[in-house]
Design a protein around this motif. Structure first.
Motif, PDB file in Angstrom:
ATOM      1  N   ASP A  62     -10.004   2.505  -5.684  1.00  0.00           N
ATOM      2  CA  ASP A  62     -10.878   3.456  -5.406  1.00  0.00           C
ATOM      3  C   ASP A  62     -11.252   3.673  -3.857  1.00  0.00           C
ATOM      4  O   ASP A  62     -11.363   4.777  -3.642  1.00  0.00           O
ATOM      5  CB  ASP A  62     -12.481   2.573  -5.914  1.00  0.00           C
ATOM      6  CG  ASP A  62     -12.632   2.741  -7.248  1.00  0.00           C
ATOM      7  OD1 ASP A  62     -11.690   3.523  -8.128  1.00  0.00           O
ATOM      8  OD2 ASP A  62     -13.245   1.786  -7.922  1.00  0.00           O
ATOM      9  N   ALA A  63     -10.684   2.764  -3.181  1.00  0.00           N
ATOM     10  CA  ALA A  63     -10.917   3.077  -1.547  1.00  0.00           C
ATOM     11  C   ALA A  63      -9.784   4.068  -1.322  1.00  0.00           C
ATOM     12  O   ALA A  63     -10.003   5.159  -0.427  1.00  0.00           O
ATOM     13  CB  ALA A  63     -10.464   1.723  -0.784  1.00  0.00           C
ATOM     14  N   ALA A  64      -8.507   3.913  -1.928  1.00  0.00           N
ATOM     15  CA  ALA A  64      -7.572   4.952  -1.669  1.00  0.00           C
ATOM     16  C   ALA A  64      -7.827   6.275  -1.885  1.00  0.00           C
ATOM     17  O   ALA A  64      -7.783   7.369  -1.421  1.00  0.00           O
ATOM     18  CB  ALA A  64      -6.188   4.458  -2.125  1.00  0.00           C
ATOM     19  N   GLN A  65      -8.676   6.461  -3.273  1.00  0.00           N
ATOM     20  CA  GLN A  65      -8.942   7.582  -3.475  1.00  0.00           C
ATOM     21  C   GLN A  65     -10.001   8.341  -2.827  1.00  0.00           C
ATOM     22  O   GLN A  65      -9.998   9.431  -2.721  1.00  0.00           O
ATOM     23  CB  GLN A  65      -9.394   7.547  -4.967  1.00  0.00           C
ATOM     24  CG  GLN A  65      -8.344   7.355  -6.094  1.00  0.00           C
ATOM     25  CD  GLN A  65      -9.070   6.873  -7.684  1.00  0.00           C
ATOM     26  OE1 GLN A  65     -10.191   6.927  -7.544  1.00  0.00           O
ATOM     27  NE2 GLN A  65      -8.230   6.582  -8.302  1.00  0.00           N
ATOM     28  N   ASN A  66     -10.866   7.752  -1.924  1.00  0.00           N
ATOM     29  CA  ASN A  66     -11.819   7.855  -0.966  1.00  0.00           C
ATOM     30  C   ASN A  66     -11.294   8.537   0.177  1.00  0.00           C
ATOM     31  O   ASN A  66     -12.008   9.357   1.038  1.00  0.00           O
ATOM     32  CB  ASN A  66     -12.720   7.061  -0.687  1.00  0.00           C
ATOM     33  CG  ASN A  66     -13.903   7.152  -1.789  1.00  0.00           C
ATOM     34  OD1 ASN A  66     -14.801   7.956  -1.476  1.00  0.00           O
ATOM     35  ND2 ASN A  66     -13.899   6.339  -2.780  1.00  0.00           N
ATOM     36  N   LEU A  67      -9.844   8.412   0.669  1.00  0.00           N
ATOM     37  CA  LEU A  67      -9.377   8.707   2.056  1.00  0.00           C
ATOM     38  C   LEU A  67      -9.435  10.193   2.098  1.00  0.00           C
ATOM     39  O   LEU A  67      -9.460  10.610   3.465  1.00  0.00           O
ATOM     40  CB  LEU A  67      -7.812   8.195   2.132  1.00  0.00           C
ATOM     41  CG  LEU A  67      -7.867   6.802   2.036  1.00  0.00           C
ATOM     42  CD1 LEU A  67      -6.111   6.383   2.211  1.00  0.00           C
ATOM     43  CD2 LEU A  67      -8.484   6.254   3.388  1.00  0.00           C
ATOM     44  N   SER A  68      -9.267  10.942   1.021  1.00  0.00           N
ATOM     45  CA  SER A  68      -9.274  12.556   1.223  1.00  0.00           C
ATOM     46  C   SER A  68     -10.784  12.993   1.415  1.00  0.00           C
ATOM     47  O   SER A  68     -10.991  14.114   1.611  1.00  0.00           O
ATOM     48  CB  SER A  68      -8.496  13.124   0.238  1.00  0.00           C
ATOM     49  OG  SER A  68      -8.960  12.900  -1.262  1.00  0.00           O
TER      50      SER A  68
END
Ligand code: ZN
Length: 265
Positions: free
Chosen positions: A132-138
């Motif tokens: 979920d954190a990775a998906q938030n990077l953008s």
């Protein structure tokens, strides 16, 4: 420049005052950032708001403030929470309500983006997994993002290809990551008291909760960003938990809310 990061105070003035004393004892700060949920659950919501207002803190809205001001349906909370939120609403002055209504969903300041839950869904998403954190990077353009909401101190770290021109990440448009490499790339550290060196990695950091920690450590949690040393220090401080619990009992706030403070969960 030093800046204190306070999240999820939740109406616990005794915890907030302990944190503010600890900050002064350790040399003070120049600015304060608030990651939301200043009020609700705890016994002194109005005084917590007044204190944050006096500190001139830069702040974002939390899900509890969103619900209090009618921007989120109370039906999204469980019935046991709704009872307390209604009580909290009665403690708010007109000025309190207009202050809460004007809090933004996200703020960018220097190298940081502030959001309560996540930059993708600021008042709803709980960031607990690396995926979920990775998906938030953008969803944020700064190198680092500060979030609260889970009441658990955490740091998600994502390596970034340096463009060779700067020690700092410049990733306004971060590289997309394939799902397969998430687990290798993400280091997810659950943090107690620690010093995070801010490097070229993109980071999503949760400083934990001032007023209702949920990582089984009942001490108040907060962080201090130091721009000279480029660090974010996560701190814990003891406060008089029993005094907060006594106030809650006097106000007949629910027992489950009172008990969880001493358990840190
Ligand atoms: Zn909260």
């Amino acid at each position: 420049m030093r800046c204190a990061v306070l999240s999820d105070i939740h109406g616990n003035l005794i915890a907030l005052e302990a944190v503010l004393r600890d900050i002064e004892k350790k040399g003070g700060v120049d600015h304060y950032w608030s990651l939301g949920d200043i009020v609700d659950y705890g016994p002194q919501p109005h005084l917590c708001l007044e204190r944050i207002f006096q500190l001139n803190a830069l702040g974002v809205v939390g899900n509890h403030e969103y619900a209090l001001t009618g921007q989120m349906d109370l039906k999204e909370f469980s019935e046991s929470v709704t009872v307390v939120t209604r009580w909290t609403r009665q403690q708010m002055t007109t000025d309190d309500m207009s202050f809460l209504k004007n809090l933004p969903l996200t703020i960018s300041s220097g190298f940081f983006t502030l959001a309560h839950g996540s930059p993708r869904d600021p008042v709803r998403e709980y960031l607990l997994s690396g995926q979920d954190a990775a998906q938030n990077l953008s969803y944020f353009g700064t190198p680092y993002c500060l979030v609260g909401h889970t009441h658990v101190p955490l740091c998600f770290s994502f390596p970034v290809q340096n463009n060779g021109q700067s020690d700092r990440p410049t990733s306004q448009a971060p590289r997309p990551l394939s799902q397969a490499c998430w687990e290798q790339l993400i280091s997810r550290n659950q943090l107690g008291e620690s010093l995070i060196q801010l490097t070229e990695n993109r980071l999503i950091i949760n400083p934990g909760s001032v007023g209702q920690p949920r990582d089984h450590d009942p001490r108040a949690a907060y962080a201090v960003f130091d721009s000279t040393h480029n660090t974010l220090e996560l701190r814990r401080v003891e406060y008089d938990i029993a005094a907060t619990q006594r106030r809650m009992a006097e106000l007949r706030l629910p027992e489950w809310l009172i008990q969880r403070l001493s358990q840190g969960e």
